[in-house]
Design an enzyme around this catalytic site. Sequence first.
Site, PDB file in Angstrom:
ATOM      1  N   LYS A 208      69.957  53.425  43.363  1.00 52.32           N
ATOM      2  CA  LYS A 208      70.426  52.660  42.206  1.00 52.32           C
ATOM      3  C   LYS A 208      71.640  51.820  42.602  1.00 52.32           C
ATOM      4  CE  LYS A 208      72.292  53.221  37.592  1.00 52.32           C
ATOM      5  NZ  LYS A 208      72.550  54.097  36.452  1.00 52.32           N
ATOM      6  N   GLU A 214      74.245  59.065  52.037  1.00 57.01           N
ATOM      7  CA  GLU A 214      73.053  59.668  52.645  1.00 57.01           C
ATOM      8  C   GLU A 214      71.958  58.624  52.814  1.00 57.01           C
ATOM      9  OE1 GLU A 214      74.793  60.864  50.156  1.00 57.01           O
ATOM     10  OE2 GLU A 214      75.024  63.045  50.314  1.00 57.01           O
ATOM     11  N   GLY A 269      70.178  57.719  37.090  1.00 55.26           N
ATOM     12  CA  GLY A 269      69.415  58.081  38.294  1.00 55.26           C
ATOM     13  C   GLY A 269      68.383  59.163  38.021  1.00 55.26           C
ATOM     14  N   ARG A 270      68.774  60.206  37.289  1.00 52.50           N
ATOM     15  CA  ARG A 270      67.853  61.322  37.048  1.00 52.50           C
ATOM     16  C   ARG A 270      66.825  61.005  35.966  1.00 52.50           C
ATOM     17  NH1 ARG A 270      73.031  62.170  35.881  1.00 52.50           N
ATOM     18  NH2 ARG A 270      73.707  62.685  33.769  1.00 52.50           N
ATOM     19  N   GLU A 355      72.609  68.146  36.100  1.00 52.16           N
ATOM     20  CA  GLU A 355      73.509  66.999  36.228  1.00 52.16           C
ATOM     21  C   GLU A 355      73.783  66.439  34.827  1.00 52.16           C
ATOM     22  OE1 GLU A 355      72.654  63.224  38.525  1.00 52.16           O
ATOM     23  OE2 GLU A 355      73.777  64.259  40.069  1.00 52.16           O
ATOM     24  N   HIS A 386      55.536  87.632  42.976  1.00 51.25           N
ATOM     25  CA  HIS A 386      55.626  88.563  44.102  1.00 51.25           C
ATOM     26  C   HIS A 386      56.976  88.460  44.788  1.00 51.25           C
ATOM     27  CE1 HIS A 386      51.452  89.854  43.828  1.00 51.25           C
ATOM     28  NE2 HIS A 386      51.264  88.635  43.339  1.00 51.25           N
ATOM     29  N   LYS A 506      82.281  63.806  47.318  1.00 47.45           N
ATOM     30  CA  LYS A 506      81.969  62.609  48.111  1.00 47.45           C
ATOM     31  C   LYS A 506      83.248  62.044  48.726  1.00 47.45           C
ATOM     32  CE  LYS A 506      78.270  60.911  45.069  1.00 47.45           C
ATOM     33  NZ  LYS A 506      77.821  59.809  44.238  1.00 47.45           N
TER      34      LYS A 506
END
Length: 542
Positions: A208, A214, A269-270, A355, A386, A506
Amino acid sequence: MSTTPLRERPSWQALAAHHADIGGRHLRELFAEDPARGERLRAEAAGLYLDYSKNRVTDETMRLLFELARECEVEQRRDLMFSGAPINTSEHRSVLHVALRMPKGASLTVDGVDVVAQVHEVLDRMAAFAERIRSGEWRGHTGKPIRNIVNVGIGGSDLGPVMAYEALRHYTRRDLTFRFVSNVDATDFVEATHDLAADETLFVISSKTFGTLETLTNARSARDWVVGQLGDDAAVAKHFVAVSTNAERVAAFGIDTANMFGFWDWVGGRYSMDSAIGLSTMLAVGPDGFAEMLAGFHEMDEHFRTTPLERNLPALMGLLTVWYVNFFGVQSVGVMPYDQYLKRFPAYLQQLTMESNGKHVTRDGHPVDYDTGPVYWGEPGTNGQHSFYQLLHQGTRLIPVDLIGFGRSLNPLRDHHDLLTSNVFAQAQALAFGKTEEEVRAEGTADDVVPHRVMEGNRPSNTLLAERLTPRLLGALVALYEHSVFTQGTIWGIDSFDQWGVELGKVLASKIAPDLTGPADAALDYDSSTAALIRHYRALKG
Ligand code: F6P
């Protein structure tokens, strides 16, 4: 909007008193008193059937929760969101992911701009591009068609695309390979590309802001990888496209903005998997599949926008979460999809929910004096059974779960699907009703083992059932959780659309990074723990 603090509002106080009355009641009793409960406490929308009868609620609980929602103006705030009002107050932005799935021809004007027309302009460009790639018309630098698509992004620019790709794999072009690189750990990039040929590979750089460390680091390595293999900087034009809101940074990186697909700052973003961030999804399932997914989102949006709270799936799920978090002290919610294709759905939901609602102050900046967003987590059934279900059944914590099942498998094979689905229903049953001491004894269990085999039950769950996993259904399912998050955040009075909490880490990392390569004896201006760790790292690095 009421200025009375949340815990002092009449409906909250009534819920607290009501919890003191009925909080200890067992689901066994509630079902015994009301045998039709399972037929009554359910709702349906956009192909999803929600059974919420195995929750620790009575009709009175639900009535009070709806009252709370009305007192907190969930409906008015929902309408504000749909109108494009800047409800993301700390960032002064509209919250309009719902506009991303409005049909062509609809219109929504914000600040004099028809955002739906803008959305469809980009969707049309994405579709034309997707067709060129899928048909083989788009050629790489050496003239070969594209066979591999690598999405590079992180957070909302990765989790939505990877979740949707896995969820819709049944509908994808099997002759195209899709990979997703997110972590700045080089292993992610190296493993994703080690068996690919650069001249058949397209990188979709999704960010965005186009400023995320990253993603830019991985994008630079991708560029080196392409240029290194093809021996020509000009190859970038054929092997890179960008998805972003920031054209200047895209151009500065060296990607032609003619190969950029835009979106807008009113898409969080999400909340962006249905924007151009979904380009890899569209490449995988085609423009028609993507349109189907958008239609599913929109159907759930319309349900949320127009249906009374009493039958409104996202409102029901959001309110039940508030009930557990704030009145039972619940700390986490499990989401267990009984469909292997939904294996990344819990990871996707973690960003969406945590978030959004991991906040400690109200919209006007006052500290909250109640819990907000719970931890969301999960794994596909039956694998989780399990592993960690033991704690769900007999641990000391109360963890409500959502179980998601389907009427039909996309891979019918012998009796697998009935076996899978029997587990959905059995788990909901076991969690709710457990096994009493009398029942355990009646089985002839030895005295010393009896306490170990007793299952307390009274552990709540929602069961969501749909016919089968389609692009449309996936859209509806994601929108259901988006609006459930909205409902929760509105009750808590927080801004579900900012994420200031991710910034500090960050900033600190950008200060530390240069010191990891400095001279061994350089003075380090950190706390003693961080300084010692940095020195030790330098020694390990050699
Ligand atoms: O750091 C958190 C975050 O800002 C998320 O909200 C976002 O989805 C992610 O980083 C990636 O951001 P971008 O798409 O701008 O690269």
